[in-house]
Design a protein around this motif. Structure first.
Motif, PDB file in Angstrom:
ATOM      1  N   PHE A 147       2.361  23.141  -3.462  1.00 29.03           N
ATOM      2  CA  PHE A 147       1.728  22.297  -2.431  1.00 29.03           C
ATOM      3  C   PHE A 147       2.060  20.843  -2.767  1.00 29.03           C
ATOM      4  O   PHE A 147       2.099  20.464  -3.943  1.00 29.03           O
ATOM      5  CB  PHE A 147       0.206  22.498  -2.425  1.00 29.03           C
ATOM      6  N   LEU A 148       2.265  20.045  -1.717  1.00 32.40           N
ATOM      7  CA  LEU A 148       2.577  18.632  -1.925  1.00 32.40           C
ATOM      8  C   LEU A 148       1.346  17.803  -1.536  1.00 32.40           C
ATOM      9  O   LEU A 148       0.933  17.816  -0.371  1.00 32.40           O
ATOM     10  CB  LEU A 148       3.771  18.242  -1.051  1.00 32.40           C
ATOM     11  N   LEU A 149       0.782  17.100  -2.522  1.00 32.62           N
ATOM     12  CA  LEU A 149      -0.469  16.366  -2.288  1.00 32.62           C
ATOM     13  C   LEU A 149      -0.214  14.899  -2.002  1.00 32.62           C
ATOM     14  O   LEU A 149       0.562  14.241  -2.710  1.00 32.62           O
ATOM     15  CB  LEU A 149      -1.384  16.438  -3.516  1.00 32.62           C
ATOM     16  N   ASN A 150      -0.918  14.388  -0.990  1.00 34.13           N
ATOM     17  CA  ASN A 150      -0.867  12.954  -0.684  1.00 34.13           C
ATOM     18  C   ASN A 150      -2.245  12.482  -0.229  1.00 34.13           C
ATOM     19  O   ASN A 150      -2.805  13.049   0.715  1.00 34.13           O
ATOM     20  CB  ASN A 150       0.150  12.657   0.425  1.00 34.13           C
ATOM     21  N   GLY A 151      -2.772  11.471  -0.908  1.00 30.43           N
ATOM     22  CA  GLY A 151      -4.075  10.929  -0.531  1.00 30.43           C
ATOM     23  C   GLY A 151      -4.825  10.388  -1.736  1.00 30.43           C
ATOM     24  O   GLY A 151      -4.284  10.364  -2.853  1.00 30.43           O
ATOM     25  N   THR A 152      -6.060   9.951  -1.487  1.00 29.59           N
ATOM     26  CA  THR A 152      -6.845   9.288  -2.534  1.00 29.59           C
ATOM     27  C   THR A 152      -8.258   9.843  -2.590  1.00 29.59           C
ATOM     28  O   THR A 152      -8.883  10.091  -1.566  1.00 29.59           O
ATOM     29  CB  THR A 152      -6.918   7.768  -2.218  1.00 29.59           C
ATOM     30  N   LYS A 153      -8.744  10.044  -3.811  1.00 31.48           N
ATOM     31  CA  LYS A 153     -10.144  10.414  -4.049  1.00 31.48           C
ATOM     32  C   LYS A 153     -10.851   9.222  -4.695  1.00 31.48           C
ATOM     33  O   LYS A 153     -10.216   8.470  -5.465  1.00 31.48           O
ATOM     34  CB  LYS A 153     -10.221  11.617  -4.997  1.00 31.48           C
ATOM     35  N   VAL A 154     -12.132   9.068  -4.394  1.00 30.79           N
ATOM     36  CA  VAL A 154     -12.884   7.942  -4.993  1.00 30.79           C
ATOM     37  C   VAL A 154     -14.190   8.437  -5.628  1.00 30.79           C
ATOM     38  O   VAL A 154     -14.653   9.536  -5.327  1.00 30.79           O
ATOM     39  CB  VAL A 154     -13.211   6.842  -3.950  1.00 30.79           C
ATOM     40  N   PHE A 155     -14.751   7.554  -6.469  1.00 28.79           N
ATOM     41  CA  PHE A 155     -16.019   7.836  -7.178  1.00 28.79           C
ATOM     42  C   PHE A 155     -15.930   9.102  -8.025  1.00 28.79           C
ATOM     43  O   PHE A 155     -16.874   9.903  -8.046  1.00 28.79           O
ATOM     44  CB  PHE A 155     -17.195   7.955  -6.195  1.00 28.79           C
ATOM     45  N   ILE A 156     -14.822   9.277  -8.706  1.00 24.21           N
ATOM     46  CA  ILE A 156     -14.657  10.507  -9.484  1.00 24.21           C
ATOM     47  C   ILE A 156     -15.161  10.284 -10.912  1.00 24.21           C
ATOM     48  O   ILE A 156     -14.597   9.500 -11.679  1.00 24.21           O
ATOM     49  CB  ILE A 156     -13.176  10.980  -9.480  1.00 24.21           C
ATOM     50  N   THR A 157     -16.219  11.017 -11.223  1.00 24.40           N
ATOM     51  CA  THR A 157     -16.858  10.887 -12.537  1.00 24.40           C
ATOM     52  C   THR A 157     -15.900  11.349 -13.641  1.00 24.40           C
ATOM     53  O   THR A 157     -15.304  12.418 -13.525  1.00 24.40           O
ATOM     54  CB  THR A 157     -18.161  11.717 -12.551  1.00 24.40           C
ATOM     55  N   HIS A 158     -15.758  10.561 -14.657  1.00 25.52           N
ATOM     56  CA  HIS A 158     -14.830  10.660 -15.804  1.00 25.52           C
ATOM     57  C   HIS A 158     -13.402  11.085 -15.409  1.00 25.52           C
ATOM     58  O   HIS A 158     -12.713  11.745 -16.188  1.00 25.52           O
ATOM     59  CB  HIS A 158     -15.406  11.475 -16.974  1.00 25.52           C
ATOM     60  N   GLY A 159     -12.997  10.633 -14.231  1.00 31.13           N
ATOM     61  CA  GLY A 159     -11.633  10.959 -13.768  1.00 31.13           C
ATOM     62  C   GLY A 159     -10.546  10.421 -14.683  1.00 31.13           C
ATOM     63  O   GLY A 159      -9.472  11.022 -14.789  1.00 31.13           O
ATOM     64  N   ALA A 160     -10.795   9.313 -15.363  1.00 28.05           N
ATOM     65  CA  ALA A 160      -9.757   8.732 -16.217  1.00 28.05           C
ATOM     66  C   ALA A 160      -9.582   9.527 -17.509  1.00 28.05           C
ATOM     67  O   ALA A 160      -8.572   9.378 -18.202  1.00 28.05           O
ATOM     68  CB  ALA A 160     -10.108   7.282 -16.556  1.00 28.05           C
TER      69      ALA A 160
END
Ligand code: CAA
Length: 379
Positions: A147-160
Motif C-alpha cells: 500500500f502507498l501511504l500519503n497524508g499526515t497524522k497529528v497529536f500522536i502520543t510518543h510518536g517520536a
C-alpha cells in the motif's frame, strides 16, 4: 463484593505504586518543566510487563487483565500523569493486533510490544479529523503487494519514540468510516517521518508529535484485519484506551485529594488549620466521593472487559466521569492552596495542567456522552 481485589491484583497495584514512588515521583516535576520523555523509565516498565498487561502470556504479555491494568495505570498517574498516558497508549497499541492481527503479525509485533522490546503508538487523528475519525483522509492506495501511504497524522502520543505505528488510513472508495483500514508501519520505513512536536500546556513529559507519510510503501502483510475494518479496529482499541484514561484521571484526582488534605491540615488562618473550616471540609468530601465513584466505574468497565462482556458504554461512562472528576479535584485542590497553588512551587499546578487533557483525548466528554446516549436510545 464485586470490587474486592484478588491477591494478584493487589500485588500488581503495590508493585506499580512502588515503581511510581521510586522511579517517577522524585523526577516528575523536573521532567515536566524540562519536557523530558523518560525513555529509560519506559524501557523499565516494559521489562516489568507494564506495557503488555492485557496481552496473554502466549503472546508475550503479562496476562494480568484489565482490572490489574487499571490499578497499575492509576498508581503510575498518581506520581506522573505523563508516564501514565505513555503506558496507556502503549497498552492500547497492542489491542488491534491482539483482536484482529493474524498469527504472523502477532509473532512479529505483538509479542515484542507486549514484552516491551518495541514501543507502539496509535495514529488515528488528523488535522481535519478529531472527534470524527470517519472523515480522515490519509490515503493508502492498494498497489498489490504493498500500500502507498500519503497524508499526515497529528497529536500522536510518543510518536517520536515509537518503533511501530498502528495506523488507520483510507483505502476504499467508500466515504466515511466504511473505507478505512488498519496497518502496522515500522519506524524507518522510507517515506515515513516524524514531523513537528507539540508544545503542550500539560503532560509535558509525554511526547506528542505529527507523523508524515509521503509515498510510504507498506507491505501488504502489514494490513491488520481485512480492508474496510479500520474504523471498527480503531473503536475497539479506543474502548480499552478509555478505561486507561479513566484510570489515569482517577490517579490524578487522588493525588489532588492527598495534596489538598495535607495542605488543609497544616495551613493555619484565623488561628486554626483551614481543614477545620466547613468550606474546606465540603470540598474534600466532594472530591473523595467523586474519586471513589470514578474508581468503581472504571473497575466495573474493566471487569466487564475481563469477562468478555460488552463494555463500550461503561468505558465511556468511566472516562467521562473520571476525567471531569480529575478537573474538579484539581480546581478544588488549587482553591484550597490559595495563592500558593498558583505558583510552580506546589505540585497542584502540574496536576491542574495535566488533568485538563483528560476530558479531551481518546474522545472528548461530549463524544463520551454521545456514545452513552446512543446505547440507551438504540435500546
Ligand atoms: N466497537 C466496535 N464497533 C464500533 C464501536 C465500538 N466501540 N463503535 C462504533 N462501532 C461500529 C458501529 O457498530 C458501526 O458499524 P456498522 O456501520 O456496521 O453498524 C460503525 O462502527 C460506525 O459507528 P457509528 O455510526 O457510531 O460511527 P460515527 O461516525 O457516528 O462515530 C463516534 C462514532 C463514537 C463518535 C466515534 O467517531 C468516536 O469515538 N469519536 C472520537 C474519536 C476519538 O476518541 N479519538 C481519539 C484519538 S486517539 C487519542 O486521543 C490517543 C492518544 O494519543 C491519547
Amino acid at each position: 463484593m464485586p470490587h474486592q481485589l484478588n491477591a494478584e491484583q493487589e500485588m500488581i497495584r503495590l508493585m506499580a505504586r512502588d515503581f511510581a514512588r521510586k522511579e517517577l515521583e522524585p523526577y516528575a516535576a523536573e521532567r515536566d518543566r524540562e519536557g523530558i520523555f523518560p525513555l529509560d523509565v519506559v524501557k523499565k516498565m516494559g521489562d516489568l510487563g507494564f506495557l503488555g498487561m492485557m496481552v496473554p502470556p502466549e503472546y508475550g504479555g503479562a496476562g494480568a487483565g484489565a482490572v490489574s491494568y487499571c490499578l497499575a495505570v492509576q498508581e503510575i498517574a498518581y506520581s506522573c500523569a505523563s508516564t501514565a498516558v505513555t503506558m496507556s497508549v502503549a497498552n492500547l497499541s497492542t489491542e488491534p493486533l491482539l483482536k484482529f492481527g493474524d498469527e504472523s503479525q502477532k509473532r512479529r509485533y505483538l509479542e515484542r510490544l507486549a514484552r516491551g522490546e518495541l514501543l507502539g503508538c496509535f495514529a488515528l487523528t488528523e488535522p481535519g479529523a478529531g472527534s470524527d475519525p470517519g472523515s480522515l483522509r490519509l490515503r493508502a492506495e492498494d498497489r498489490g503487494d504493498h500500500f502507498l501511504l500519503n497524508g499526515t497524522k497529528v497529536f500522536i502520543t510518543h510518536g517520536a519514540y515509537a518503533d511501530v505505528v498502528n495506523l488507520i488510513a483510507r483505502t476504499g472508495p467508500d466515504k466515511g468510516n466504511k473505507g478505512l483500514s488498519a496497518f502496522i508501519v515500522e519506524r524507518g520505513t522510507p517515506g515515513f517521518r516524524v514531523g513537528a512536536t507539540e508544545k503542550k500546556m500539560g503532560l509535558r513529559a509525554s511526547n506528542t508529535v505529527e507523523l508524515v507519510f509521503e509515498d510510504c510503501k507498506v507491505p501488504r502483510e502489514n494490513l491488520v484485519g481485512r480492508p474496510g475494518l479500520g474504523f471498527t479496529i480503531a473503536m475497539t482499541a479506543l474502548d480499552s484506551g478509555r478505561i486507561g484514561i479513566a484510570s489515569q484521571a482517577t490517579g490524578i484526582a487522588r493525588a489532588c485529594l492527598d495534596e489538598a488534605v495535607a495542605y488543609a491540615r497544616q495551613r493555619r488562618q484565623f488561628g486554626r488549620t483551614i481543614g477545620s473550616f466547613q468550606a474546606i471540609q465540603w470540598m474534600i468530601a466532594d472530591m473523595a466521593t467523586s474519586i471513589e465513584a470514578s474508581h468503581l466505574l472504571t473497575l466495573e468497565a474493566a471487569r466487564s472487559k475481563d469477562l468478555g462482556l460488552p463494555f463500550t458504554s461503561q468505558a465511556s461512562m468511566a472516562k467521562l466521569f473520571a476525567s471531569e472528576t480529575a478537573n474538579k479535584a484539581a480546581y478544588h485542590c488549587l482553591q484550597i492552596h490559595g495563592g500558593y497553588g498558583y505558583t510552580m512551587d506546589f505540585k497542584v499546578e502540574r496536576l491542574y495542567r495535566d488533568a485538563r487533557a483528560t476530558t479531551i483525548y481518546e474522545g472528548t466528554s461530549e463524544i463520551q456522552r454521545l456514545v452513552i446516549a446512543r446505547r440507551f436510545l438504540k435500546e
